[in-house]
Design a protein around this motif. Structure first.
Motif, PDB file in Angstrom:
ATOM      1  N   GLY A 129      65.563  61.524  15.734  1.00 51.85           N
ATOM      2  CA  GLY A 129      64.972  60.475  14.894  1.00 51.85           C
ATOM      3  C   GLY A 129      63.458  60.445  14.995  1.00 51.85           C
ATOM      4  O   GLY A 129      62.754  60.262  13.992  1.00 51.85           O
ATOM      5  N   ILE A 130      62.937  60.645  16.204  1.00 49.78           N
ATOM      6  CA  ILE A 130      61.486  60.695  16.383  1.00 49.78           C
ATOM      7  C   ILE A 130      60.915  61.900  15.651  1.00 49.78           C
ATOM      8  O   ILE A 130      59.870  61.813  14.988  1.00 49.78           O
ATOM      9  CB  ILE A 130      61.137  60.728  17.882  1.00 49.78           C
TER      10      ILE A 130
ATOM     11  N   SER B 278      60.647  61.232  12.016  1.00 52.36           N
ATOM     12  CA  SER B 278      59.645  60.235  11.649  1.00 52.36           C
ATOM     13  C   SER B 278      58.212  60.713  11.895  1.00 52.36           C
ATOM     14  O   SER B 278      57.270  60.005  11.567  1.00 52.36           O
ATOM     15  CB  SER B 278      59.880  58.939  12.426  1.00 52.36           C
TER      16      SER B 278
ATOM     17  N   ARG C 102      56.412  62.882  10.404  1.00 53.75           N
ATOM     18  CA  ARG C 102      55.603  63.055   9.202  1.00 53.75           C
ATOM     19  C   ARG C 102      54.881  61.763   8.850  1.00 53.75           C
ATOM     20  O   ARG C 102      53.701  61.778   8.512  1.00 53.75           O
ATOM     21  CB  ARG C 102      56.473  63.526   8.049  1.00 53.75           C
ATOM     22  N   THR C 103      55.579  60.639   8.945  1.00 57.34           N
ATOM     23  CA  THR C 103      54.965  59.347   8.669  1.00 57.34           C
ATOM     24  C   THR C 103      53.847  59.058   9.655  1.00 57.34           C
ATOM     25  O   THR C 103      52.784  58.568   9.277  1.00 57.34           O
ATOM     26  CB  THR C 103      56.024  58.231   8.733  1.00 57.34           C
ATOM     27  N   VAL C 104      54.084  59.364  10.914  1.00 61.28           N
ATOM     28  CA  VAL C 104      53.079  59.111  11.953  1.00 61.28           C
ATOM     29  C   VAL C 104      51.836  59.967  11.713  1.00 61.28           C
ATOM     30  O   VAL C 104      50.703  59.480  11.802  1.00 61.28           O
ATOM     31  CB  VAL C 104      53.678  59.381  13.355  1.00 61.28           C
TER      32      VAL C 104
ATOM     33  N   ILE D 226      52.484  52.048  14.518  1.00 58.91           N
ATOM     34  CA  ILE D 226      53.747  52.788  14.522  1.00 58.91           C
ATOM     35  C   ILE D 226      53.619  54.080  15.321  1.00 58.91           C
ATOM     36  O   ILE D 226      54.556  54.509  15.992  1.00 58.91           O
ATOM     37  CB  ILE D 226      54.247  53.065  13.086  1.00 58.91           C
TER      38      ILE D 226
ATOM     39  N   VAL E 240      56.008  55.016  18.477  1.00 60.34           N
ATOM     40  CA  VAL E 240      56.779  56.264  18.458  1.00 60.34           C
ATOM     41  C   VAL E 240      56.426  57.127  19.667  1.00 60.34           C
ATOM     42  O   VAL E 240      57.305  57.717  20.301  1.00 60.34           O
ATOM     43  CB  VAL E 240      56.550  57.020  17.126  1.00 60.34           C
TER      44      VAL E 240
END
Length: 144
Positions: A45-46, A49, A51-53, A65, A69
């Motif tokens: 899951g990390i 995610s 790409r968003t970070v 965020i 993360v």
């Protein structure tokens, strides 16, 4: 030319098994295996995610965020490492990481997903806690 004797490989000799090496470690309990699978799901899951970070890091160097993360990533890797090494400290850290199932159930309950999804996550959480709180997990995680 000298003739060398052929080496004959017979399979009649018993191969040494993993239990005869003098290592008397107990088998990994199911609760630990379930926890390691749970940790792997968190790491996936990390990874998804990230790409968003990274996109947020382009606009501001420190995003909330991103901090959350990265803390979750470090905590998960550290806890899984302690559990794999059978350290006593891994027990408490594993329980704390497993407690993240509770907000996950609440988040899924208010999100537009299939109505049975929170119940499946809650059942997984109960199995995870039941497995981690068994006495064989305490004896397995016995190294200081």
């Amino acid at each position: 030319m000298t003739e060398q004797p052929e080496t004959v490989n017979t399979h009649d000799e018993a191969a040494p098994s993993a239990g005869t090496t003098g290592d008397t470690r107990p088998r990994m309990p199911l609760g630990i295996r379930l926890f390691l699978a749970y940790g792997a799901v968190i790491l996936v899951g990390i990874a998804l995610s990230m790409r968003t970070v990274v996109d947020q890091a382009a606009t501001m160097p420190i995003s909330p965020i991103g901090v959350v993360v990265m803390i979750l990533l470090a905590y998960t890797i550290f806890t899984m490492t302690l559990v794999i090494q059978r350290k006593q400290a891994g027990f408490g850290l594993a329980l704390v990481l497993a407690s993240l199932v509770i907000p996950g159930v609440l988040l899924l309950a208010i999100s537009p997903v299939h109505p049975a999804t929170p119940f499946f996550l809650a059942a997984f959480g109960l199995l995870l806690f039941r497995g981690l709180l068994r006495p064989d997990v305490r004896t397995y995680l016995s190294e200081s």
